[in-house]
Scaffold this motif. Structure first.
Motif, mmCIF file in Angstrom:
data_model
loop_
_atom_site.group_PDB
_atom_site.id
_atom_site.type_symbol
_atom_site.label_atom_id
_atom_site.label_comp_id
_atom_site.label_asym_id
_atom_site.label_seq_id
_atom_site.Cartn_x
_atom_site.Cartn_y
_atom_site.Cartn_z
ATOM 1 N N THR A 46 58.350 -6.628 -10.193
ATOM 2 C CA THR A 46 57.138 -6.991 -10.786
ATOM 3 C C THR A 46 56.320 -8.417 -10.705
ATOM 4 O OG1 THR A 46 55.326 -7.489 -13.010
ATOM 5 C CG2 THR A 46 57.809 -7.939 -13.204
ATOM 6 N N GLU A 115 51.271 -5.094 -17.960
ATOM 7 C CA GLU A 115 49.499 -4.087 -18.354
ATOM 8 C C GLU A 115 50.387 -3.209 -18.691
ATOM 9 O OE1 GLU A 115 47.735 -4.504 -14.943
ATOM 10 O OE2 GLU A 115 47.104 -6.207 -14.439
ATOM 11 N N PHE A 116 51.405 -2.484 -18.493
ATOM 12 C CA PHE A 116 51.984 -1.367 -18.885
ATOM 13 C C PHE A 116 52.955 -1.151 -20.343
ATOM 14 C CE2 PHE A 116 50.366 -1.264 -14.339
ATOM 15 C CZ PHE A 116 50.172 -0.422 -14.992
ATOM 16 N N SER A 117 53.674 -1.977 -20.721
ATOM 17 C CA SER A 117 54.523 -1.542 -21.705
ATOM 18 C C SER A 117 54.810 -3.267 -22.270
ATOM 19 C CB SER A 117 56.072 -0.538 -21.294
ATOM 20 O OG SER A 117 57.004 -0.815 -22.695
ATOM 21 N N TYR A 125 55.229 4.180 -11.085
ATOM 22 C CA TYR A 125 53.836 4.016 -11.089
ATOM 23 C C TYR A 125 53.230 5.212 -9.927
ATOM 24 C CZ TYR A 125 49.030 2.024 -10.401
ATOM 25 O OH TYR A 125 47.666 2.407 -10.913
#
Length: 517
Positions: A46, A115-117, A125
């Motif tokens: 990330t 941003e997603f979890s 992604y």
């Protein structure tokens, strides 16, 4: 004159017609071909940008075509970035591909998993590159595995100055500074919950202990590493790798580039640096790969116990040296070191060393190599006019393999100003002195049983694939059964397989090696 004028006008008309046809295109009909139907961007951490991947788009037809739109399926909100035929962006219009020609599309991404979890440690992604629309639309899928990590890095002040560690002063009295930071108390235990990504040198402060738990994965950015200070310690507790359940419990130190093309690239990060005065280091079931120096050990702690214990440790692809110890005190068993730009193992400026069932080899082929796989000396060159010496109290190699792709794989440099004690027992060595350079050097008198006991010279160990760091040996190996004592000095090999008499040299017990196919 009139004929010349007519020819000129005719030539101009032909040229104009030719140019106009060259820029005429026909609409895309949805018959594009692609070098792949899915672009897999290899795992990324990330917030760390990926490598750039390419896609080739072909026009197999006899006419130039115009693609009205090329775009990412998620448009401007997509986390992928494109470059189409040299133009960066996320949406493109009127892309022309000449007849029987092609264009390149380059893809990269940077993704923040948060941003997603808030709880996920990894996820896929995806997006698509859409060529045209409606009935002519063709898609190429984009897929990236994103992995969360614990990021450790030096602070940066308001002026942009990066935190540094002071390593003392140089010969001119100037401070020696490197980018780095001191690990806080809550950062001194590395677990297997998430990978760790380190920027700069993470320092273990005086008196502290860095503990690395089974299954931990530690990744280093360029010019980064771990530095263990005076009176500090590093304990790495990997678990045996032969147990299928415990395969994930080995500890691995490597670079932060996760793409397969970087899996064996040397010199991606700095070193694990055990500085002078640091103490009580243990590495168990550990792999260290792609560093500049795998482990750099400065001196020893002065006690009667080894300062560094190595058990089932593998060090691969070091651009300089796998294990470099200066006046060290090291005890190692089932240690494997291969592929180093200089030496796999360099024991310099004296010290104390004991190795049992180790495989020290060097099959480096990235450049010319002028150092042997194993180097021993008791000197330190301060300058052209000053050489210091320190006793090599002992350097004992029992049931080891010392080999490589050069003729001479053992280097001995001993000064009479200090002790230089070493011995090789039940050891397979490559030492092919074709020019007789060492014939008169008593250090290489292999008939001297005080130093060489049951030494086997220049018998091929028959490693499975040494250039790929696969150093298993078959029953036909020259290392088979060298120790006939009947009592194992290390009961299990590096794969946790029980050794049976007579015992084989090296970290791996001889076994049937199946064909890969």
């Amino acid at each position: 004159m009139r004929s010349l004028l007519a020819l000129t006008i005719l030539g101009f008309v032909v040229l104009l017609s030719s140019c106009r046809n060259d820029f005429e295109t026909v609409p895309n009909t949805g018959q594009l071909e692609f070098s792949r139907d899915t672009v897999f961007l290899d795992t990324v951490f990330t917030n760390i940008g990926s490598s750039t991947y390419n896609l080739k788009v072909y026009n197999r037809g006899d006419e130039d075509i115009n693609i009205p739109t090329v775009r990412l399926g998620q448009g401007e909100s997509s986390l992928y970035r494109l470059n189409v035929d040299g133009i960066p962006g996320k949406t493109f219009e009127d892309i022309v591909i000449r007849a029987k020609d092609s264009i390149f599309v380059f893809v990269e991404t940077t993704i923040d998993i948060a941003e997603f979890s808030a709880t996920a440690t990894q996820f896929l992604y995806t997006d698509q590159i859409e060529f045209d629309s409606g009935g002519n639309q063709q898609d190429v899928e984009l897929v990236t595995l994103v992995q969360d990590a614990v990021f450790l890095f030096p602070e940066r002040d308001a002026d942009g100055v990066v935190e540094t560690l002071n390593l003392g002063t140089d010969a001119d009295g100037e401070p020696i500074l490197i980018e780095g930071f001191i690990l806080e108390d809550e950062e001194l235990t590395f677990t297997n919950e998430k990978p760790y990504v380190i920027y700069g040198y993470a320092a273990v402060n005086a008196g502290d202990v860095l503990t690395v738990n089974p299954g931990a994965r530690v990744h280093f950015h360029a010019n980064s590493g771990i530095l263990v200070a005076n009176t500090a310690s590093m304990i790495v507790n990997g678990a045996p790798s032969s147990d299928p359940v415990a395969l994930e419990n080995e500890v691995i130190f490597e670079g932060d580039r996760l793409e397969p093309s970087f899996s064996d690239v040397p010199g991606q990060w700095g070193a694990i640096w055990l500085t002078q005065g640091s103490t009580g280091h243990t590495f168990t079931n550990t792999t260290i790969k792609n560093a500049t120096v795998g482990i750099l050990m400065d001196s020893n702690d002065g006690s009667s116990s080894p300062t560094l214990n190595l058990n089932n440790v593998q060090i691969y692809n070091s651009s300089n040296v796998g294990l470099l110890a200066r006046t060290g005190f090291v005890d190692g068993q089932n240690v494997v070191i291969n592929n180093a730009g200089q030496s796999a193992l360099a024991l310099t400026f004296g010290g104390r060393y004991n190795f049992r069932h180790c495989t020290f080899v060097n099959y480096w082929n990235d450049s010319f190599r002028s150092f042997p796989a194993v180097q021993l000396d008791n000197i330190f060159v301060v300058s052209e006019t000053e050489i210091q010496t320190t006793d090599l109290i002992e350097a004992n190699f029992n049931n080891c393999i010392i080999y490589g792709n050069e003729n001479i794989e053992l280097g001995l440099l001993g000064s009479d100003e200090a002790a230089f004690n070493f011995s090789f027992t039940n050891t397979l060595l490559r030492f092919n002195d074709t020019q007789g350079v060492f014939d008169e050097n008593p250090l290489y008198d292999f008939s001297n049983t005080a130093r060489y006991n049951n030494l086997v010279v220049n018998e091929d160990p028959l490693f499975k694939a040494p250039f790929e760091n696969e150093l298993n040996i078959p029953d036909e190996s020259g290392a088979n059964g060298l120790d006939t004592s009947g009592t194992p000095i290390v009961p299990f090999d590096i794969l946790n397989v029980a050794r049976t008499a007579p015992f084989d040299a090296g970290a791996y017990a001889c076994a049937v090696i199946p064909d890969d196919d």
